[in-house]
Design a protein around this motif. Structure first.
Motif: not given
Length: 212
Positions: A3-8, A10-11, A13
């Motif tokens: 989840s942290a990697k995904r949020n990073t 997205i950030f 992007k």
């Protein structure tokens, strides 16, 4: 962790979109300086010799300026690889991007490169840039036609790296002038190469590391 990697991701992007939007707006403002036609506007003030002695120069110049802003926009949308709910949006943006580069922006850029400021070093750089821009875009088109989409994606990124030189060249110019106050012709020689070589090196690194 995922989840942290995904949020990073997205950030970054979102940051990329905001950053591109800002610089695209600056490029649009530069483009609008040449509307309506004015052979003495902005950059053309220092290209009066070419504008007067070579009537075709202005045709190539305006072709390059007017199409490049659409190349930037369509290229960015194509690179995002999203359809935004519109059928074949990504594909159509890619077609616009490729067509404009192959037919208009790159050939006119090569011609203008022959008359670039900064002497022979600048001229060589801009002509090489134009040919590499055209070739990488054609290669991306060719691979898409062959349905080799992984390779197509990589060549599109190479092409877009060259496209972004319109922005990075100006960024480097501001930085170099602010820090070192060099002679204007020296600036042209430096940014002629610095405007695109780091871009393509970064993309090649990302491709090698399989991030693209």
């Amino acid at each position: 962790m995922l989840s942290a990697k995904r949020n990073t991701a997205i950030f970054f992007k979102i940051l990329l979109i905001i950053g591109f939007g800002y610089f695209f707006w600056l490029m649009l403002k530069i483009t609008l300086e040449y509307i309506p036609f004015n052979p003495e506007a902005s950059f053309l003030m220092i290209k009066q010799t070419e504008a007067i002695e070579r009537p075709e120069y202005l045709t190539f110049f305006y072709t390059h300026v007017y199409t490049s802003i659409f190349v930037l926009f369509s290229g960015f949308l194509a690179i995002l690889r999203k359809d935004f709910g519109l059928k074949n949006f990504h594909r159509n943006m890619g077609k616009v991007y490729i067509f404009l580069i192959l037919i208009c922006a790159a050939p006119s850029g090569i011609y203008m490169g022959i008359f670039a400021n900064g002497g022979i070093l600048s001229k060589i750089s801009f002509v090489i840039l134009g040919f590499l821009w055209w070739f990488s875009t054609f290669k991306a088109y060719q691979l898409a036609r062959q349905k080799k989409f992984k390779e197509h994606k990589q060549w599109m990124w190479r092409s877009f790296a060259f496209t972004l030189s319109a922005i990075t060249l100006r960024m480097w110019k501001v930085i170099i002038v602010y820090l070192f106050h060099p002679n204007p012709m020296d600036v042209y020689q430096i940014i002629a190469w610095l405007g695109w070589t780091p871009n393509i090196l970064i993309i090649e690194y990302l491709i090698t590391k399989k991030h693209i």
